[in-house]
Structure formats: structure tokens, C-alpha cells
Write a protein that holds these residues in place. Structure first.
Motif, PDB file in Angstrom:
ATOM      1  N   LEU A   1      87.597  38.927  18.757  1.00 16.07           N
ATOM      2  CA  LEU A   1      87.108  38.085  17.670  1.00 16.07           C
ATOM      3  C   LEU A   1      85.620  37.820  17.867  1.00 16.07           C
ATOM      4  O   LEU A   1      85.221  37.107  18.779  1.00 16.07           O
ATOM      5  N   GLY A   2      84.821  38.411  17.021  1.00 14.09           N
ATOM      6  CA  GLY A   2      83.391  38.178  17.123  1.00 14.09           C
ATOM      7  C   GLY A   2      82.586  39.428  16.843  1.00 14.09           C
ATOM      8  O   GLY A   2      83.137  40.543  16.822  1.00 14.09           O
ATOM      9  N   PRO A   3      81.315  39.232  16.594  1.00 14.42           N
ATOM     10  CA  PRO A   3      80.682  37.914  16.669  1.00 14.42           C
ATOM     11  C   PRO A   3      81.102  37.003  15.516  1.00 14.42           C
ATOM     12  O   PRO A   3      81.316  37.470  14.406  1.00 14.42           O
ATOM     13  N   VAL A   4      81.205  35.706  15.824  1.00 18.02           N
ATOM     14  CA  VAL A   4      81.479  34.676  14.818  1.00 18.02           C
ATOM     15  C   VAL A   4      80.187  33.899  14.612  1.00 18.02           C
ATOM     16  O   VAL A   4      79.687  33.259  15.537  1.00 18.02           O
ATOM     17  N   THR A   5      79.651  33.974  13.422  1.00 17.15           N
ATOM     18  CA  THR A   5      78.427  33.249  13.102  1.00 17.15           C
ATOM     19  C   THR A   5      78.756  32.127  12.123  1.00 17.15           C
ATOM     20  O   THR A   5      79.557  32.306  11.208  1.00 17.15           O
ATOM     21  N   VAL A   6      78.132  30.982  12.341  1.00 13.14           N
ATOM     22  CA  VAL A   6      78.348  29.803  11.513  1.00 13.14           C
ATOM     23  C   VAL A   6      76.992  29.349  10.990  1.00 13.14           C
ATOM     24  O   VAL A   6      75.980  29.415  11.701  1.00 13.14           O
ATOM     25  N   ALA A   7      76.963  28.906   9.741  1.00 13.24           N
ATOM     26  CA  ALA A   7      75.712  28.457   9.124  1.00 13.24           C
ATOM     27  C   ALA A   7      75.017  27.412   9.993  1.00 13.24           C
ATOM     28  O   ALA A   7      75.670  26.605  10.665  1.00 13.24           O
ATOM     29  N   ASP A   8      73.689  27.437   9.967  1.00 12.94           N
ATOM     30  CA  ASP A   8      72.910  26.543  10.826  1.00 12.94           C
ATOM     31  C   ASP A   8      73.253  25.081  10.600  1.00 12.94           C
ATOM     32  O   ASP A   8      73.306  24.293  11.557  1.00 12.94           O
ATOM     33  N   TYR A   9      73.495  24.679   9.366  1.00 14.10           N
ATOM     34  CA  TYR A   9      73.702  23.259   9.089  1.00 14.10           C
ATOM     35  C   TYR A   9      75.041  22.750   9.637  1.00 14.10           C
ATOM     36  O   TYR A   9      75.264  21.535   9.692  1.00 14.10           O
ATOM     37  N   LEU A  10      75.909  23.674  10.079  1.00 11.38           N
ATOM     38  CA  LEU A  10      77.190  23.277  10.662  1.00 11.38           C
ATOM     39  C   LEU A  10      77.137  23.192  12.183  1.00 11.38           C
ATOM     40  O   LEU A  10      78.105  22.759  12.803  1.00 11.38           O
ATOM     41  N   GLN A  11      76.047  23.580  12.770  1.00 11.83           N
ATOM     42  CA  GLN A  11      75.943  23.591  14.223  1.00 11.83           C
ATOM     43  C   GLN A  11      75.391  22.256  14.733  1.00 11.83           C
ATOM     44  O   GLN A  11      74.329  22.179  15.345  1.00 11.83           O
ATOM     45  N   ARG A  12      76.172  21.209  14.499  1.00 10.63           N
ATOM     46  CA  ARG A  12      75.753  19.860  14.888  1.00 10.63           C
ATOM     47  C   ARG A  12      76.964  18.947  14.949  1.00 10.63           C
ATOM     48  O   ARG A  12      78.074  19.335  14.575  1.00 10.63           O
ATOM     49  N   GLU A  13      76.735  17.714  15.387  1.00  7.67           N
ATOM     50  CA  GLU A  13      77.806  16.733  15.461  1.00  7.67           C
ATOM     51  C   GLU A  13      77.862  15.857  14.215  1.00  7.67           C
ATOM     52  O   GLU A  13      78.889  15.194  13.979  1.00  7.67           O
ATOM     53  N   ALA A  14      76.805  15.849  13.438  1.00  3.51           N
ATOM     54  CA  ALA A  14      76.777  15.018  12.237  1.00  3.51           C
ATOM     55  C   ALA A  14      77.789  15.531  11.218  1.00  3.51           C
ATOM     56  O   ALA A  14      77.872  16.734  10.965  1.00  3.51           O
ATOM     57  N   LEU A  15      78.550  14.635  10.643  1.00  2.47           N
ATOM     58  CA  LEU A  15      79.504  14.981   9.605  1.00  2.47           C
ATOM     59  C   LEU A  15      78.788  14.839   8.264  1.00  2.47           C
ATOM     60  O   LEU A  15      78.504  13.729   7.807  1.00  2.47           O
ATOM     61  N   LEU A  16      78.472  15.973   7.655  1.00  4.67           N
ATOM     62  CA  LEU A  16      77.658  15.976   6.450  1.00  4.67           C
ATOM     63  C   LEU A  16      78.504  15.782   5.205  1.00  4.67           C
ATOM     64  O   LEU A  16      79.649  16.239   5.132  1.00  4.67           O
ATOM     65  N   GLN A  17      77.911  15.104   4.236  1.00  5.09           N
ATOM     66  CA  GLN A  17      78.574  14.823   2.975  1.00  5.09           C
ATOM     67  C   GLN A  17      77.821  15.504   1.831  1.00  5.09           C
ATOM     68  O   GLN A  17      76.624  15.265   1.626  1.00  5.09           O
ATOM     69  N   ARG A  18      78.543  16.336   1.092  1.00  3.80           N
ATOM     70  CA  ARG A  18      77.950  17.037  -0.053  1.00  3.80           C
ATOM     71  C   ARG A  18      77.850  16.076  -1.233  1.00  3.80           C
ATOM     72  O   ARG A  18      78.816  15.431  -1.601  1.00  3.80           O
ATOM     73  N   GLN A  19      76.653  16.019  -1.822  1.00  4.48           N
ATOM     74  CA  GLN A  19      76.421  15.149  -2.967  1.00  4.48           C
ATOM     75  C   GLN A  19      76.551  15.927  -4.273  1.00  4.48           C
ATOM     76  O   GLN A  19      76.652  17.154  -4.278  1.00  4.48           O
ATOM     77  N   ALA A  20      76.540  15.174  -5.385  1.00  2.89           N
ATOM     78  CA  ALA A  20      76.716  15.802  -6.699  1.00  2.89           C
ATOM     79  C   ALA A  20      75.600  16.779  -7.014  1.00  2.89           C
ATOM     80  O   ALA A  20      75.814  17.775  -7.722  1.00  2.89           O
ATOM     81  N   ASP A  21      74.386  16.523  -6.503  1.00  5.29           N
ATOM     82  CA  ASP A  21      73.260  17.419  -6.774  1.00  5.29           C
ATOM     83  C   ASP A  21      73.175  18.577  -5.793  1.00  5.29           C
ATOM     84  O   ASP A  21      72.225  19.356  -5.824  1.00  5.29           O
ATOM     85  N   GLY A  22      74.171  18.706  -4.889  1.00  8.11           N
ATOM     86  CA  GLY A  22      74.187  19.799  -3.932  1.00  8.11           C
ATOM     87  C   GLY A  22      73.554  19.478  -2.596  1.00  8.11           C
ATOM     88  O   GLY A  22      73.641  20.293  -1.669  1.00  8.11           O
ATOM     89  N   SER A  23      72.917  18.318  -2.477  1.00  6.74           N
ATOM     90  CA  SER A  23      72.278  17.953  -1.214  1.00  6.74           C
ATOM     91  C   SER A  23      73.331  17.496  -0.205  1.00  6.74           C
ATOM     92  O   SER A  23      74.481  17.200  -0.549  1.00  6.74           O
ATOM     93  N   LEU A  24      72.912  17.441   1.063  1.00  7.32           N
ATOM     94  CA  LEU A  24      73.796  17.045   2.163  1.00  7.32           C
ATOM     95  C   LEU A  24      73.227  15.820   2.858  1.00  7.32           C
ATOM     96  O   LEU A  24      72.035  15.783   3.188  1.00  7.32           O
ATOM     97  N   ILE A  25      74.069  14.825   3.108  1.00 10.23           N
ATOM     98  CA  ILE A  25      73.669  13.583   3.759  1.00 10.23           C
ATOM     99  C   ILE A  25      74.629  13.314   4.906  1.00 10.23           C
ATOM    100  O   ILE A  25      75.851  13.457   4.758  1.00 10.23           O
ATOM    101  N   SER A  26      74.091  12.909   6.052  1.00 16.31           N
ATOM    102  CA  SER A  26      74.937  12.584   7.198  1.00 16.31           C
ATOM    103  C   SER A  26      75.738  11.320   6.911  1.00 16.31           C
ATOM    104  O   SER A  26      75.212  10.328   6.408  1.00 16.31           O
TER     105      SER A  26
END
Length: 233
Positions: free
Chosen positions: A50-75
Motif C-alpha cells: 500500500l503506497g505511496p499514500v499521499t494526503v492533501a497538505d491541509y490534512l497533515q495537521r492536528e487541527a480539525l478544519l471546518q468547511r464553510q459555505a463559501d468553501g473556506s476552511l476554519i479550525s
């Protein structure tokens, strides 16, 4: 007087410390749920790398991001992941795939020395998030190849799961999406991991042909070169 000032200072400091302890609230930590799965027991199952497994940069963190109606992401202010999300995704993929394939021979790239996979599964996850008013969405691309590197199968995937808006239910929805993705990967792996059994037809016993005696030679009349019409047999 000095004694009274010291006592007042101690009282103020103690009050501030008590207020700080009262105001502090531990932040809930979340992990992806792998669902019900059992430890694989087959030691000779399909050998999958299994691999390589690549994950989007914005997912490589501990912050739980919230998708907003305009498409932006907020911790999220009141929640975060219990560790690096990309690492959690790797481990969930490994455990769930091994369980679904019932194979102990599933490894994350790079392979350990001596491991010879029969199939290689490369995966790229470009999106995995949700928001209070936004459904959970997973977008990924996978490619399955043989031991020789020849591409066998692959596709783009977009999965979506609804939730009630609470952070805990968002994590549940994202976990279900990852489980659905693992189901698709396991299905393709099982299809191409089956070695075709070539039935060898039984060999027919050799039949010895009887030796035929040579046909009797029929004499041919030949004209004699001597004088006269004499035929010799």
C-alpha cells in the motif's frame, strides 16, 4: 500595614488562579473510526504493498478544519484530531484493508526487506472534510498495478455523507467515507489478486502402434535386352 498588603496580594493572586482554572476547558480529541473489523488470520493471503499514500497538505495537521459555505476552511475552536490526521489515515487504511482481505501480508510503503508484493496500490487523497452546514466529502484517486508495475486498474472517486452538524457526527461521517473507500480498494484487490488456476489436461497414455509387416514385393515384368521378346520375372 505590610502584613495586610501581603495578605491582599495573596488573595488576589489566588482568585486569579482559581478563575483561570475555572475558565480552562479541555478540548475534545477525535480519531477516525475503523468500524467493526477482525484481525486477519491468513498468513498466505494476497501480498499487497500500500503506497505511496499521499494526503492533501491541509490534512497533515492536528487541527480539525471546518468547511464553510463559501468553501473556506476554519479550525474548530472546541475540537481537534488526536494526532496527525495524515498518519491516522495511513494506519486506518492499513488495518481495514488487511482485515477485509484477511491477509497478514499487507504493508505500507516502503516495503520491508524481503517482502515481494504481488500487487501495488497507490492512493492519493485530495479532500476529506466537512462543516456545520456542509456534508462530509472524500475525494481520492487510486491506481492498482502488478508486481511488474503494469497498471491493472484505477479510478477517481468522490464520496459524500450527510451528518447532523455536530463535530462528533462529522467525524462519524468522515470515518464512514474512509470505510467506503477501503471497500472499493479491497474489491479491486480481490479481483486482481486471484491467481488464475490453469487446468492441465491429463496426458493420454501413449498407444503403441503394431508394426506392420512389409508388403510383398510384386515382380515387375521387364523387357530383356537380349535378342527376342523374352520376359524375365
Amino acid at each position: 500595614m505590610n502584613t495586610m498588603r501581603k495578605a491582599l496580594a495573596i488573595l488576589v493572586v489566588g482568585s486569579l488562579g482559581l478563575a483561570g482554572c475555572t475558565a480552562y476547558r479541555p478540548v475534545p480529541l477525535y480519531q477516525l473510526d475503523g468500524g467493526e473489523w477482525q484481525m486477519p488470520g491468513e498468513h498466505q493471503g494476497v501480498a499487497l504493498l500500500l503506497g505511496p499514500v499521499t494526503v492533501a497538505d491541509y490534512l497533515q495537521r492536528e487541527a480539525l478544519l471546518q468547511r464553510q459555505a463559501d468553501g473556506s476552511l476554519i479550525s474548530a475552536d472546541n475540537a481537534r484530531w488526536a494526532g496527525n490526521l495524515a498518519n491516522e489515515i495511513d494506519q486506518q487504511l492499513l488495518r481495514q484493508l488487511a482485515a477485509r482481505l484477511d491477509s497478514q501480508r499487507v504493508q505500507l510503503a516502503p516495503a520491508s526487506p524481503g517482502f515481494e508484493p504481488t500487487l501495488r496500490l497507490a492512493l492519493s487523497i485530495t479532500r476529506l472534510d466537512s462543516g456545520p452546514q456542509q456534508a462530509a466529502v472524500l475525494e481520492a484517486q487510486w491506481r492498482l498495478s502488478g508486481a511488474d508495475g503494469k497498471l491493472l486498474d484505477g479510478r477517481l472517486v468522490r464520496l459524500e455523507e450527510s451528518h447532523n452538524g455536530a463535530v462528533a457526527d462529522q467525524v462519524r461521517a468522515q470515518s464512514l467515507l474512509l470505510q467506503q473507500l477501503v471497500g472499493l480498494l479491497a474489491q479491486a484487490t480481490r479481483e486482481y489478486g486471484k491467481a488464475p488456476v490453469v487446468a492441465t489436461p491429463p496426458r493420454k497414455p501413449a498407444v503403441s502402434k503394431p508394426i506392420q509387416p512389409p508388403a510383398p514385393r510384386i515382380p515387375v515384368a521387364e523387357p530383356s535386352r537380349n535378342e527376342g521378346e523374352v520376359f524375365r520375372f
